[in-house]
Enzyme design. Structure first.
Site, PDB file in Angstrom:
ATOM      1  N   ASN A 169      13.096 -35.911  35.313  1.00 27.20           N
ATOM      2  CA  ASN A 169      12.839 -34.822  34.373  1.00 27.20           C
ATOM      3  C   ASN A 169      14.117 -34.565  33.593  1.00 27.20           C
ATOM      4  O   ASN A 169      15.181 -34.345  34.188  1.00 27.20           O
ATOM      5  CB  ASN A 169      12.416 -33.563  35.146  1.00 27.20           C
ATOM      6  CG  ASN A 169      11.884 -32.470  34.231  1.00 27.20           C
ATOM      7  OD1 ASN A 169      12.315 -32.330  33.093  1.00 27.20           O
ATOM      8  ND2 ASN A 169      10.948 -31.695  34.740  1.00 27.20           N
ATOM      9  N   TYR A 229       9.096 -25.976  18.613  1.00 29.25           N
ATOM     10  CA  TYR A 229       9.171 -27.426  18.426  1.00 29.25           C
ATOM     11  C   TYR A 229      10.020 -27.766  17.204  1.00 29.25           C
ATOM     12  O   TYR A 229      10.892 -28.645  17.259  1.00 29.25           O
ATOM     13  CB  TYR A 229       7.753 -27.984  18.280  1.00 29.25           C
ATOM     14  CG  TYR A 229       7.657 -29.487  18.356  1.00 29.25           C
ATOM     15  CD1 TYR A 229       7.621 -30.135  19.578  1.00 29.25           C
ATOM     16  CD2 TYR A 229       7.584 -30.261  17.204  1.00 29.25           C
ATOM     17  CE1 TYR A 229       7.524 -31.519  19.661  1.00 29.25           C
ATOM     18  CE2 TYR A 229       7.481 -31.643  17.266  1.00 29.25           C
ATOM     19  CZ  TYR A 229       7.454 -32.262  18.499  1.00 29.25           C
ATOM     20  OH  TYR A 229       7.361 -33.638  18.578  1.00 29.25           O
ATOM     21  N   ALA A 232      12.313 -25.891  15.776  1.00 32.52           N
ATOM     22  CA  ALA A 232      13.710 -25.524  16.016  1.00 32.52           C
ATOM     23  C   ALA A 232      14.418 -26.602  16.825  1.00 32.52           C
ATOM     24  O   ALA A 232      15.566 -26.974  16.530  1.00 32.52           O
ATOM     25  CB  ALA A 232      13.776 -24.187  16.750  1.00 32.52           C
ATOM     26  N   LYS A 285      13.596 -29.836  17.094  1.00 33.97           N
ATOM     27  CA  LYS A 285      13.726 -31.082  16.337  1.00 33.97           C
ATOM     28  C   LYS A 285      14.760 -30.955  15.217  1.00 33.97           C
ATOM     29  O   LYS A 285      15.509 -31.901  14.943  1.00 33.97           O
ATOM     30  CB  LYS A 285      12.373 -31.502  15.772  1.00 33.97           C
ATOM     31  CG  LYS A 285      11.352 -31.886  16.842  1.00 33.97           C
ATOM     32  CD  LYS A 285      11.826 -33.037  17.713  1.00 33.97           C
ATOM     33  CE  LYS A 285      10.760 -33.502  18.686  1.00 33.97           C
ATOM     34  NZ  LYS A 285      11.207 -34.636  19.522  1.00 33.97           N
ATOM     35  N   ILE A 300       1.770 -39.189  14.918  1.00 38.31           N
ATOM     36  CA  ILE A 300       1.592 -40.462  15.609  1.00 38.31           C
ATOM     37  C   ILE A 300       0.527 -40.292  16.680  1.00 38.31           C
ATOM     38  O   ILE A 300       0.504 -39.267  17.384  1.00 38.31           O
ATOM     39  CB  ILE A 300       2.914 -40.926  16.262  1.00 38.31           C
ATOM     40  CG1 ILE A 300       4.054 -40.937  15.231  1.00 38.31           C
ATOM     41  CG2 ILE A 300       2.740 -42.299  16.891  1.00 38.31           C
ATOM     42  CD1 ILE A 300       3.875 -41.868  14.069  1.00 38.31           C
TER      43      ILE A 300
END
Length: 252
Positions: A59, A151, A153, A155, A184
């Site tokens: 993890n 998400y 923020a 990336k 994708i």
């Protein structure tokens, strides 16, 4: 066989883009240490790829687990040349709706997890005299999509982290680049579709958002990752390369 004699660590390797990267790297001669939280799929992938691939349940929210991936690469294959930072989660919710636990899960996995992997792998790359890191960003780090602040923020921060570490690590011969995919067809997105009342409507809308007129596929992203990881891109560092079917340039 451009990766013959090269050793890579790939996080989030059991499915989707990570899996396609693993398959392509093996096909082109590389040796791999694969990390993922999906033990069953990870072991299946290891069996499919053969003796040049090792899987460890890991993890990216656990620094010790990521350090174990890097150590396995060195101890089993003799060194570490490439890191593909790919592990991620996708949890949505508007900025005033998402709770702190969900926010922190996204940031800790999608951003801090990338830092952990670089922290674990870079010292071994220094020992080899260089290397290549490819971070999996997203078009969502470049433009807005309603309801995905955590998400986006993470990336967007990956893009900044990529540029910064590229500058910091260049003297050590370590190149750092990022790939920013559009939509994708991966298990992550399939879960999003499954949670919708009308997935066909969302699929059609997302297809139309790309000027090319369709989703991308994991192997298309993997080809770009392989390019950035290889000597073919030896004069490229600090780049955020979109693989998005034109999504980011669409004007309407």
């Amino acid at each position: 066989m451009e990766f013959e004699g090269r050793v890579a660590v790939i996080t989030g390797a059991a499915n989707g883009i990570g899996r396609s990267c693993a398959e392509l790297f093996i096909e082109r001669g590389g040796s791999l240490v694969l990390g993922d939280i999906d033990l069953d799929e990870g072991l299946k992938l290891q069996a499919e790829l053969g003796d040049r691939a090792l899987f460890l349940e890991a993890n990216v929210r656990d620094l010790a687990a990521i350090q174990a991936l890097a150590a396995k690469a060195v101890n089993h294959f003799g060194g570490l040349d490439i890191l593909v930072n790919n592990a991620a989660v996708a949890l949505n919710g508007a900025v005033d709706e998402i709770d702190e636990d969900r926010w922190q899960t996204v940031i800790d996995t999608n951003l801090t997890g990338f830092w952990r992997a670089m922290k674990a792998c870079v010292p071994h790359m220094r020992e080899r005299g260089g290397g290549s890191i490819v971070n999996m960003s997203s078009v969502q780090g470049l433009r807005a999509f309603k309801g995905w602040p955590a998400y986006a923020a993470a990336k967007g921060a990956i893009n900044a982290l990529t540029v910064q570490t590229a500058a910091d690590l260049a003297p050590a011969g370590i190149r750092v680049n990022a790939v920013a995919p559009g939509t994708i067809m991966t298990p992550m997105n399939e879960k999003i579709f499954a949670a919708m009342d009308d997935p066909s409507e969302l699929i059609d809308r997302w297809n139309k958002a790309h000027p090319i007129g369709r989703f991308g596929y994991p192997n298309e992203v993997a080809e770009t990752v392989a390019f950035l990881a290889s000597d073919r891109s030896s004069f490229i560092t600090g780049e955020i390369l979109r693989v998005d079917g034109g999504l980011a340039i669409k004007g309407d």
